[in-house]
Design a protein around this motif. Structure first.
Motif, PDB file in Angstrom:
ATOM      1  N   GLY A  82      62.050  71.988 -32.853  1.00 20.77           N
ATOM      2  CA  GLY A  82      62.312  72.949 -33.907  1.00 20.77           C
ATOM      3  C   GLY A  82      61.698  74.297 -33.587  1.00 20.77           C
ATOM      4  O   GLY A  82      60.942  74.444 -32.644  1.00 20.77           O
ATOM      5  N   GLY A  83      62.016  75.277 -34.344  1.00 24.30           N
ATOM      6  CA  GLY A  83      61.487  76.607 -34.104  1.00 24.30           C
ATOM      7  C   GLY A  83      62.111  77.237 -32.864  1.00 24.30           C
ATOM      8  O   GLY A  83      63.019  76.686 -32.247  1.00 24.30           O
ATOM      9  N   THR A  84      61.624  78.399 -32.514  1.00 26.59           N
ATOM     10  CA  THR A  84      62.129  79.140 -31.364  1.00 26.59           C
ATOM     11  C   THR A  84      60.970  79.487 -30.460  1.00 26.59           C
ATOM     12  O   THR A  84      59.933  79.934 -30.928  1.00 26.59           O
ATOM     13  CB  THR A  84      62.829  80.436 -31.820  1.00 26.59           C
ATOM     14  OG1 THR A  84      63.895  80.085 -32.706  1.00 26.59           O
ATOM     15  CG2 THR A  84      63.393  81.193 -30.641  1.00 26.59           C
ATOM     16  N   ALA A  85      61.174  79.297 -29.171  1.00 25.58           N
ATOM     17  CA  ALA A  85      60.123  79.626 -28.195  1.00 25.58           C
ATOM     18  C   ALA A  85      60.116  81.134 -27.961  1.00 25.58           C
ATOM     19  O   ALA A  85      60.406  81.625 -26.879  1.00 25.58           O
ATOM     20  CB  ALA A  85      60.363  78.872 -26.893  1.00 25.58           C
ATOM     21  N   ASP A  86      59.781  81.884 -29.018  1.00 20.98           N
ATOM     22  CA  ASP A  86      59.796  83.342 -28.908  1.00 20.98           C
ATOM     23  C   ASP A  86      58.466  83.896 -28.409  1.00 20.98           C
ATOM     24  O   ASP A  86      58.245  85.096 -28.409  1.00 20.98           O
ATOM     25  CB  ASP A  86      60.180  83.974 -30.249  1.00 20.98           C
ATOM     26  CG  ASP A  86      59.255  83.560 -31.379  1.00 20.98           C
ATOM     27  OD1 ASP A  86      58.249  82.869 -31.122  1.00 20.98           O
ATOM     28  OD2 ASP A  86      59.540  83.923 -32.529  1.00 20.98           O
ATOM     29  N   ASP A  87      57.579  83.007 -27.975  1.00 21.70           N
ATOM     30  CA  ASP A  87      56.263  83.443 -27.491  1.00 21.70           C
ATOM     31  C   ASP A  87      55.763  82.478 -26.416  1.00 21.70           C
ATOM     32  O   ASP A  87      54.626  82.048 -26.440  1.00 21.70           O
ATOM     33  CB  ASP A  87      55.266  83.529 -28.645  1.00 21.70           C
ATOM     34  CG  ASP A  87      55.149  82.225 -29.437  1.00 21.70           C
ATOM     35  OD1 ASP A  87      55.906  81.274 -29.161  1.00 21.70           O
ATOM     36  OD2 ASP A  87      54.288  82.157 -30.325  1.00 21.70           O
ATOM     37  N   ASP A  88      56.641  82.151 -25.459  1.00 23.00           N
ATOM     38  CA  ASP A  88      56.287  81.107 -24.494  1.00 23.00           C
ATOM     39  C   ASP A  88      55.581  81.637 -23.250  1.00 23.00           C
ATOM     40  O   ASP A  88      55.802  82.761 -22.818  1.00 23.00           O
ATOM     41  CB  ASP A  88      57.508  80.268 -24.103  1.00 23.00           C
ATOM     42  CG  ASP A  88      58.617  81.075 -23.439  1.00 23.00           C
ATOM     43  OD1 ASP A  88      58.521  82.322 -23.372  1.00 23.00           O
ATOM     44  OD2 ASP A  88      59.589  80.455 -22.994  1.00 23.00           O
ATOM     45  N   VAL A  89      54.694  80.793 -22.725  1.00 23.38           N
ATOM     46  CA  VAL A  89      54.029  81.039 -21.447  1.00 23.38           C
ATOM     47  C   VAL A  89      54.185  79.776 -20.607  1.00 23.38           C
ATOM     48  O   VAL A  89      54.318  78.681 -21.153  1.00 23.38           O
ATOM     49  CB  VAL A  89      52.538  81.423 -21.619  1.00 23.38           C
ATOM     50  CG1 VAL A  89      52.422  82.814 -22.244  1.00 23.38           C
ATOM     51  CG2 VAL A  89      51.785  80.405 -22.443  1.00 23.38           C
ATOM     52  N   TRP A  90      54.163  79.922 -19.278  1.00 22.98           N
ATOM     53  CA  TRP A  90      54.521  78.828 -18.366  1.00 22.98           C
ATOM     54  C   TRP A  90      53.394  78.511 -17.395  1.00 22.98           C
ATOM     55  O   TRP A  90      52.665  79.400 -16.955  1.00 22.98           O
ATOM     56  CB  TRP A  90      55.750  79.212 -17.557  1.00 22.98           C
ATOM     57  CG  TRP A  90      57.009  79.289 -18.361  1.00 22.98           C
ATOM     58  CD1 TRP A  90      57.453  80.358 -19.088  1.00 22.98           C
ATOM     59  CD2 TRP A  90      57.981  78.262 -18.511  1.00 22.98           C
ATOM     60  NE1 TRP A  90      58.649  80.044 -19.677  1.00 22.98           N
ATOM     61  CE2 TRP A  90      59.003  78.764 -19.343  1.00 22.98           C
ATOM     62  CE3 TRP A  90      58.096  76.953 -18.019  1.00 22.98           C
ATOM     63  CZ2 TRP A  90      60.117  78.022 -19.693  1.00 22.98           C
ATOM     64  CZ3 TRP A  90      59.207  76.209 -18.369  1.00 22.98           C
ATOM     65  CH2 TRP A  90      60.203  76.744 -19.201  1.00 22.98           C
ATOM     66  N   TYR A  91      53.315  77.216 -17.024  1.00 31.12           N
ATOM     67  CA  TYR A  91      52.383  76.704 -16.017  1.00 31.12           C
ATOM     68  C   TYR A  91      53.134  75.646 -15.212  1.00 31.12           C
ATOM     69  O   TYR A  91      54.155  75.133 -15.665  1.00 31.12           O
ATOM     70  CB  TYR A  91      51.155  76.059 -16.684  1.00 31.12           C
ATOM     71  CG  TYR A  91      50.387  77.020 -17.550  1.00 31.12           C
ATOM     72  CD1 TYR A  91      49.341  77.766 -17.028  1.00 31.12           C
ATOM     73  CD2 TYR A  91      50.714  77.195 -18.893  1.00 31.12           C
ATOM     74  CE1 TYR A  91      48.635  78.664 -17.823  1.00 31.12           C
ATOM     75  CE2 TYR A  91      50.023  78.087 -19.693  1.00 31.12           C
ATOM     76  CZ  TYR A  91      48.990  78.816 -19.141  1.00 31.12           C
ATOM     77  OH  TYR A  91      48.299  79.703 -19.925  1.00 31.12           O
TER      78      TYR A  91
END
Length: 131
Positions: free
Chosen positions: A28-37
């Motif tokens: 749910g929701g939106t990944a409008d603030d994602d960071v990656w590893y």
């Protein structure tokens, strides 16, 4: 991310989602603030854990092979554990807040090979002393 052994996540990395952008998402929701590893699996069992979490409703999303590859797992929370990792394969972790346009903040992340017997079906028998 370096992989640690055991329950302690020594060497956790500090990250934050402040100013991050993104699209899509799971749980749910939106990944409008994602960071990656990313990490390379060293065992079939790995635990991905967030600590010192200052983002609201954190989501851990894992992809196999690359960032747009097949989704390996998704959980709204601070811990993901699986016994289905393939040793030597790369896994990409996306962290974001499930709250649309809100919830950005900091966290620490680590990947570990947890100790044995963390699942119910792996429980060890205990002897009972009868006084």
């Amino acid at each position: 991310i370096s992989i640690t052994n055991g329950a302690n996540c020594s060497g956790a990395l500090t990250g934050n989602t402040n100013g991050a952008t993104g699209i899509g998402g799971c749980a749910g929701g939106t990944a409008d603030d994602d960071v990656w590893y990313w990490f390379e699996a060293t065992d079939t069992l790995h635990q991905i854990q967030l600590s010192d979490v200052n983002i609201s409703t954190p989501v851990i999303e894992i992809f196999h092979t690359n960032c747009v590859g097949s989704q390996f797992g998704c959980v709204q929370g601070v811990q993901f554990v699986s016994t289905n990792f393939v040793v030597g394969e790369n896994y990409y972790i996306r962290i974001y807040s499930q709250d649309n346009q809100n919830g950005q903040g900091s966290f620490s992340i680590c990947v570990s090979v947890p100790p044995a017997h963390i699942f119910c079906n792996e429980a060890l028998p205990l002897s009972v002393n009868s006084g």
